[in-house]
Design an enzyme around this catalytic site. Structure first.
Site: not given
Ligand code: NAP
Length: 485
Positions: A289, A386
């Protein structure tokens, strides 16, 4: 799989100190390096999750009544057992998740550090005394564990994401239930085995594994006995789970997705920036992340930085994480490869260029060549979404003001990175970035002593550090009256 302590290979949920076989209802766990089936695991569902809540409720009074030192000692023992079994836990983790063994060893130590840290912090849950509003009264503030905590963790750090939730919960006197990701349940179950060996009482730490994440998730977010829910995963699923938690007004910690900018100014130490980019972009094949998602390089060094980064990539070897010298393992599954490839294709169609790369590629559907993509524009999906893969998109910028605006132009705000040797600019940029964490001339920023977490749609709450314990505590105000004669 290399030989490992058989006690650590557990194949069913751990509820109330028992392993819950579910004959006839199992699912396969596969190794992303070669598709081989590692083992089958009993498929738990909503009923099993309810049993885990029952167990956590029954165990709560005795666990919260223990002294902080007693809880601390048990956590310390858990930490020691994790480190004594570091190699076996790392092998298990690499086998189910794919990351290179060297990174898996690092994750085991990283996760264990949270257990050690919160074993220590358990003894430092201090309150306050505050001057009273009258001579007849005094104000006292105490802190108490919130109660039952539930959690859901992702596959990319199957050991550490669990450890950094369970350790502060248990330290605070809470009991705990976690649903581990179905792709990687074995690391969580091995932690349960070690929790039992450490003397964590039945019902205090429960692990539920199953394919029906939505059904299990409903129990863990909606049972009124649960006081707090902690999630690590995508922003999309996080939004849904937050909504579910609203029905019983639970406290939440949400560790969600990121879109980390990595900003390199003309005056940066380029070699250090390349090393930082390699570490923050390509660790776990780009599936973290806090991974760099978009590299902003200033015009004066854009081409030189792209060349140096691409050269450095050629030294990384791609393969089965179990093999010596491998620095990039497979991605978690074929769908992940396809979705990253779609982002690259979209960018190339709009004029971006993939830098030439000559690394040898192993066979296997889950491998993806690490790459640098230049000529990327901030509006492309490759910069907006992402990526979660080993792709480094590079965007050129001219001024400090421009790059701050571009970096902040996203709904999420987890990690960010900036490389410059100008101290004034360090402060200006670090303060202006709308992110929970800023790496300054540093590509690896997470450790148990620091508060990890994001702003905006990257979530709420912090994990690690003294702030990480606060997330599992309630503040209680005691008003003491009747003091005057
Ligand atoms: P994900 O799809 O959101 O899944 C995370 C967890 O949620 C898994 O255990 C999954 O279970 C479960 N889940 C999925 N749908 C659910 C539902 N409807 N109800 C209940 N549970 C549900 O994310 P992921 O692909 O595993 O992980 C990658 C994401 O996590 C990335 O966005 C990454 O940035 C984020 N992440 C954030 C942090 C942080 O600290 N901020 C750290 C690591 C990762 P199943 O897999 O069993 O379905």
């Amino acid at each position: 799989m290399k030989n490992l302590n058989a006690d650590l290979l557990r194949q069913s949920s751990y509820i109330n100190g028992q392993w819950h076989a579910n004959p006839g209802q199992e699912f396969e766990i596969t190794n992303p390096a070669n598709g081989a089936v590692i083992c089958e695991v009993a498929d738990a569902g909503a009923e099993d999750a309810k049993l885990a809540v029952d167990a956590a409720a029954a165990a709560l009074p005795a666990w919260r009544a223990k002294t902080a030192k007693q809880r601390s000692s048990v956590l310390r023992r858990w930490y020691e057992l994790i480190m004594q079994n570091q190699e076996d836990l790392a092998v298990l983790l690499t086998t189910e998740q794919g990351k290179p063994l060297v990174e898996a060893r690092g994750e085991i130590a990283y996760g264990a550090n949270y257990v050690e840290w919160f074993a220590e912090e358990a003894k430092r849950i201090y309150g306050d005394t505050i001057p009273g509003a009258s001579s007849n009264s005094r104000i006292i503030v105490i802190k108490q564990g919130v109660g039952i905590v539930s959690a859901i963790t992702p596959w990319n750090f199957p050991n550490a994401m669990l450890a950094r939730k369970a350790a502060p919960a248990l330290a605070a006197g809470c009991t705990f239930i976690v649903k581990a990701a179905a792709e990687t349940p074995l690391s969580a179950l091995a932690l349960a085995e070690l929790a039992e060996q450490a003397g964590i009482p039945a019902g205090v730490f429960n692990v539920v594994v199953g394919k029906s994440s939505s059904d299990i998730g409903k129990v863990l977010t909606q049972d009124p006995r649960i006081a707090k829910f902690s999630f690590t995963g995508s922003t999309q699923v996080g939004r849904l789970l937050l909504k579910q938690c609203a029905s019983t007004v639970k406290k939440t910690s949400m560790e969600l997705g990121g879109n980390a900018p990595f900003i390199v100014f003309d005056d940066a130490d380029l070699d250090a920036a390349v090393q930082g980019a390699i570490a923050s972009k390509f660790r776990n094949a780009g599936q973290t992340c806090v991974c760099t998602n978009r590299i902003y390089a200033q015009s004066g060094i854009y081409t030189e930085f792209a060349n140096k980064l691409n050269d450095a990539l050629q030294t990384l070897s791609i393969g089965n994480g179990q093999d010596d010298g491998v620095s990039i393992g497979p991605m978690i599954n074929e769908e992940a490869v396809k979705s990253v490839q779609a982002l690259i294709d979209d960018a190339v169609q709009q004029g971006a260029q993939v830098r030439e790369s000559k690394q040898a590629m192993p066979d296997g559907a889950c491998y993806m060549r690490p790459m640098v993509v230049t000529g990327v524009d901030s509006a492309m999906k490759l910069a907006q979404e992402e990526i979660f893969g080993p792709v480094a998109p590079m965007i050129e910028f001219t001024s400090e003001e421009q790059v701050i605006e571009l970096a902040n132009d996203t709904e999420v705000g987890l990690a960010s990175y900036v490389y410059t040797r100008d101290i004034g600019r360090v402060w200006r940029v670090a303060e202006a970035l709308e992110y929970g964490m800023v790496g300054i001339n540093e590509g690896i920023i997470s450790n148990e002593m620091a508060p990890f977490g994001g702003v905006k749609q990257s979530g709420n709450g912090r994990e690690g550090s003294k702030y990480g314990l606060e997330d599992y505590l309630e503040i209680k105000y005691l008003c003491m009256g009747g003091i005057d004669k």
